[in-house]
Enzyme design. Structure first.
Site, PDB file in Angstrom:
ATOM      1  CB  CYS A 234      47.816  50.464  35.499  1.00  0.00           C
ATOM      2  SG  CYS A 234      48.357  49.458  34.139  1.00  0.00           S
TER       3      CYS A 234
ATOM      4  NE  ARG B 220      44.363  50.870  40.654  1.00  0.00           N
ATOM      5  CZ  ARG B 220      43.282  51.589  40.383  1.00  0.00           C
ATOM      6  NH1 ARG B 220      42.501  51.987  41.352  1.00  0.00           N
ATOM      7  NH2 ARG B 220      42.980  51.914  39.149  1.00  0.00           N
TER       8      ARG B 220
ATOM      9  CD1 TRP C 104      47.123  43.201  36.109  1.00  0.00           C
ATOM     10  CD2 TRP C 104      46.268  43.733  34.115  1.00  0.00           C
ATOM     11  NE1 TRP C 104      46.296  42.169  35.715  1.00  0.00           N
ATOM     12  CE2 TRP C 104      45.759  42.472  34.495  1.00  0.00           C
ATOM     13  CE3 TRP C 104      45.869  44.258  32.888  1.00  0.00           C
ATOM     14  CZ2 TRP C 104      44.884  41.739  33.713  1.00  0.00           C
ATOM     15  CZ3 TRP C 104      44.994  43.539  32.095  1.00  0.00           C
ATOM     16  CH2 TRP C 104      44.504  42.285  32.510  1.00  0.00           C
TER      17      TRP C 104
ATOM     18  CG  ASN D 286      46.808  53.701  35.426  1.00  0.00           C
ATOM     19  OD1 ASN D 286      47.986  53.403  35.404  1.00  0.00           O
ATOM     20  ND2 ASN D 286      46.130  53.937  36.531  1.00  0.00           N
ATOM     21  N   GLY D 287      45.588  52.597  31.177  1.00  0.00           N
ATOM     22  CA  GLY D 287      44.644  52.619  30.052  1.00  0.00           C
ATOM     23  C   GLY D 287      45.283  52.031  28.809  1.00  0.00           C
TER      24      GLY D 287
ATOM     25  CD  GLU E 157      30.809  35.529  43.880  1.00  0.00           C
ATOM     26  OE1 GLU E 157      30.806  35.671  42.648  1.00  0.00           O
ATOM     27  OE2 GLU E 157      31.611  36.118  44.620  1.00  0.00           O
TER      28      GLU E 157
ATOM     29  CE  LYS F  28      35.048  35.654  44.772  1.00  0.00           C
ATOM     30  NZ  LYS F  28      34.188  36.771  44.499  1.00  0.00           N
TER      31      LYS F  28
ATOM     32  CD  GLU G   4      37.750  36.029  41.637  1.00  0.00           C
ATOM     33  OE1 GLU G   4      36.970  35.753  42.568  1.00  0.00           O
ATOM     34  OE2 GLU G   4      37.983  37.175  41.290  1.00  0.00           O
TER      35      GLU G   4
ATOM     36  CG  HIS H 261      20.227  18.769  30.288  1.00  0.00           C
ATOM     37  ND1 HIS H 261      19.365  18.018  29.528  1.00  0.00           N
ATOM     38  CD2 HIS H 261      19.502  19.271  31.306  1.00  0.00           C
ATOM     39  CE1 HIS H 261      18.154  18.078  30.056  1.00  0.00           C
ATOM     40  NE2 HIS H 261      18.210  18.832  31.146  1.00  0.00           N
TER      41      HIS H 261
ATOM     42  CE  LYS I  87      38.431  44.697  45.030  1.00  0.00           C
ATOM     43  NZ  LYS I  87      37.675  43.460  45.248  1.00  0.00           N
TER      44      LYS I  87
HETATM   45  C1  F6R Z   1      35.585  38.586  41.454  1.00  0.00           C
HETATM   46  C2  F6R Z   1      35.739  39.959  41.102  1.00  0.00           C
HETATM   47  C3  F6R Z   1      35.508  40.356  39.693  1.00  0.00           C
HETATM   48  C4  F6R Z   1      34.717  41.654  39.666  1.00  0.00           C
HETATM   49  C5  F6R Z   1      34.586  42.164  38.235  1.00  0.00           C
HETATM   50  C6  F6R Z   1      33.744  43.422  38.168  1.00  0.00           C
HETATM   51  O1  F6R Z   1      35.902  38.354  42.788  1.00  0.00           O
HETATM   52  O2  F6R Z   1      36.058  40.761  41.923  1.00  0.00           O
HETATM   53  O3  F6R Z   1      34.856  39.362  38.988  1.00  0.00           O
HETATM   54  O4  F6R Z   1      33.468  41.435  40.236  1.00  0.00           O
HETATM   55  O5  F6R Z   1      35.858  42.432  37.719  1.00  0.00           O
HETATM   56  O6  F6R Z   1      34.299  44.433  38.923  1.00  0.00           O
HETATM   57  P1  F6R Z   1      33.443  45.641  39.458  1.00  0.00           P
HETATM   58  O7  F6R Z   1      32.442  45.113  40.401  1.00  0.00           O
HETATM   59  O8  F6R Z   1      34.441  46.541  40.122  1.00  0.00           O
HETATM   60  O9  F6R Z   1      32.805  46.276  38.257  1.00  0.00           O
END
Ligand code: F6R
Length: 614
Positions: free
Chosen positions: A2, A27, A75, A101-102, A487, A491, A494, A510, A609
């Site tokens: 949001c 976001r 969102w 937001n929230g 990671e 990526k 996502e 395993h 985000k």
């Molecule tokens: C992955 C990604 C998320 C953030 C996670 C934590 O690409 O961006 O997994 O890493 O939501 O977010 P922050 O770092 O803002 O606390």
């Protein structure tokens, strides 16, 4: 997650609000809306499911006049994404409109009480409950809007950043926050309101970040007034924004994600600037200097984070244990906060967060602080909630990260952790001078080596075509490369929506080895390190089962080349710094696969985000 935008001043609010919503698109959201006071006693609310461009289209024939307004990207939490659940929400009389937001946790109880009082609801949202509550309090106590907001928020349990406008008062916006960010921009004869600085920066560099339980009374032609829920007035603390507008543009790249991947040689230099002194071969972090004794006497380090930041934390664990000989535990913030963890007053807690607003990490920090631990934040967004709620910390200084998938923030987090580990190890006398100097000097070479890897972009793009068919991927690595396997898999998931699993290579046998067949792409990080030979054995196990191997290797590697179906060659570096290099081809691989599959790379479905709800 949001986004809020608001404007009051002399200009037409609508274009400013729409531009602001576009700035907040990164976001993550699924619907948007705007409320405008047109100066003729008409409070107009327009909403649309989908993109901000859908809202613009639906507003094309509407009355969008007015010099005061609020706007929102939603969102979905309570109720599916549709026009009714989108914000702003009217109060029953349509005299008030609110964006939020929230999450209002006690919304069900509040709603039941309001239904008893004759209120009806159009949407399934907790937000509509809040605006009805504010109207109810306003009418039944015969008070002004500010007082009504203050009284209503005292009944609310949960998190909020809100903005409200009132038909009867076109010279006023009331805003408030708790556990969800909100900033007021101060221009000449005008004010801006936003969830972060990105919609504000092109109009003014002066902002005031609201603190928890503060209410901003934003009045036309009056100075900004800030009062808390207990009616104590506070002098607004103005912060000067350092961000520049070009950081929010794509700069010729097709996507923000690609731009941010390519920025990494520069962002890592920015991250090290002023901290690593190459001539003296020394690293200093101001956040540590002031708390040297804490780090020297630390019994344990607890690293708290989510998602990609948690992967950076895993690398931190390896670094701190190797260099400082301090035991480390790395936890998902969301698990930590609810599992009665043992926290000692001589623990150091390191909270890692790009956005600095992740609700679970913020809550975990509070828990650690209550137990008396010292909390150090590693964040990217200057002035965000985590740096303001930790005892000390380091910014990563990579500039705004707009692509939802974190790339440059991750490498900077790892760089900060590396600098911290070296600094603390030296202070504790746990590292030899030679090793310290070697690693530091090699860390300074990392940006140039990343630049070299980025030249492989056309090759990786080409390679990505081979894998668009895949429905599953496995990523393997050992030691420092294991978090990079996680990671790389994250990526890919996502942004391409391909299922991917990251595993420590030795764990394959395993269980996951059952998944291997000629259809299964397996990405193996097999750079020259202390487990190189062991990784080769793991590759052989996959080969024997006909898995399709894409290996990340160092230049001049013959052994893996002979076994792998595809290889990507990266420069050699110290083992502990290898994650900073091996992650780059994996970022590019995910990016190109997602583009080839036609995905919305910068705004992947369902993701946000800044995850400001738990
Ligand atoms: C992955 C990604 C998320 C953030 C996670 C934590 O690409 O961006 O997994 O890493 O939501 O977010 P922050 O770092 O803002 O606390």
């Amino acid at each position: 997650m949001c986004g809020i935008v608001g404007y009051i001043g002399k200009q037409n609010a609508y274009p400013i609000l729409i531009k602001g919503l576009h700035r907040l698109e990164y976001r993550g959201y699924d619907s948007s809306g705007v409320a405008l006071l047109n100066g003729q006693n008409k409070l107009n609310v327009y909403k649309a499911k989908g993109r901000v461009s859908d809202l613009e289209e639906s507003c094309a024939t509407k009355d969008t006049l007015g010099t005061v307004g609020i706007a929102h990207t939603r969102w979905a939490t309570h109720g599916e994404p549709n026009n009714v659940n989108a914000h702003p929400h009217y109060s029953q009389s349509e005299n008030l409109a609110l964006i939020h937001n929230g999450i209002i946790e006690n919304y069900a109880v509040l709603k039941a009480g309001l239904i008893n009082e004759g209120y009806t609801f159009q949407s399934e949202t907790d937000t509509e409950v809040l605006i009805q509550l504010i109207e109810y309090v306003k009418v039944s106590n015969n008070v002004d809007l500010y007082t009504a907001v203050q009284l209503a928020l005292k009944q609310v349990i949960g998190a909020y950043a809100i903005a409200i406008i009132e038909n009867a008062n076109p010279d006023l916006i009331i805003a408030a926050r708790k556990s969800s960010p909100l900033a007021v921009g101060i221009g000449k004869d005008e004010f801006f309101l936003a969830s972060d600085a990105s919609p504000i920066i092109e109009y003014t560099n002066k902002v005031v970040y609201l603190e928890d339980e503060e209410i901003a009374i934003i009045q036309r032609d009056e100075p900004l007034k800030i009062v808390n829920l207990n009616n104590h007035e506070k002098t607004p603390q103005i912060t000067k924004l350092e961000m520049n507008l070009s950081a929010l543009e794509k700069g010729g790249y097709e996507h923000f994600m690609l731009k941010e991947i390519f920025e990494q040689p520069r962002t890592l230099r920015d991250c090290m600037r002023g901290r690593i002194n190459v001539e003296n071969n020394n690293v200093t972090l101001s956040g540590i200097i002031d708390h040297k004794a804490k780090f020297q006497n630390a019994r344990r380090i607890l690293i708290l984070a989510c998602g990609t930041s948690w992967h950076a934390g895993l690398i931190g664990e390896y670094l701190f244990e190797e260099f400082c000989r301090i035991p480390v535990e790395v936890e998902y913030s969301s698990e930590f906060r609810y599992r009665h963890p043992v926290i000692f007053p001589d623990d150091i807690v390191i909270a890692i967060s790009q956005s600095g607003e992740t609700a679970d990490t913020l809550a975990a920090i509070e828990l650690a602080k209550e137990a008396g631990a010292f909390v150090y934040g590693i964040c990217n967004v200057v002035g965000s909630s985590i740096p303001r709620n930790t005892h000390s910390g380091s910014y990563t200084h990579v500039g705004p990260e707009i692509g939802v998938a974190s790339t440059k923030a991750f490498t900077a987090q790892v760089t900060v952790l590396t600098m911290m580990a070296l600094n603390i190890a030296k202070e504790r006398g746990a590292i030899s001078q030679t090793r310290y100097e070697q690693t530091l000097s090699e860390l300074s070479n990392v940006p140039a080596k990343i630049k070299e890897i980025l030249e492989l972009n056309p090759l990786i793009e080409d390679l990505s075509k081979t894998f668009t068919y895949a429905h599953n991927f496995i990523y393997l690595g050992r030691g420092y490369s294991y978090p990079i396997a996680l990671e790389g898999a994250l990526k890919l998931k996502e942004i391409s929506y391909i299922h991917a699993e990251g595993y420590p290579a030795a764990e394959m046998k395993h269980g996951p080895i059952a998944l291997i067949d000629q259809e299964m792409p397996v990405v193996v990080i097999a750079t020259h390190d202390s487990t190189y030979e062991k990784t080769i054995s793991n590759i052989q196990e996959i080969k024997a089962r006909k898995g399709r191997i894409l290996a990340i290797v160092n230049k001049d590697d013959d052994k893996v080349r002979a076994m792998a179906d595809f290889i990507i060659e990266i420069p050699e570096t110290e083992e502990c710094l290898a994650p900073l290099l091996s992650v780059i081809p994996l970022q590019l691989l995910s990016y190109h696969i997602a583009v080839k599959k036609g995905r919305d790379v910068d705004m992947p479905r369902n993701l946000a985000k800044s995850v400001t709800v738990e």
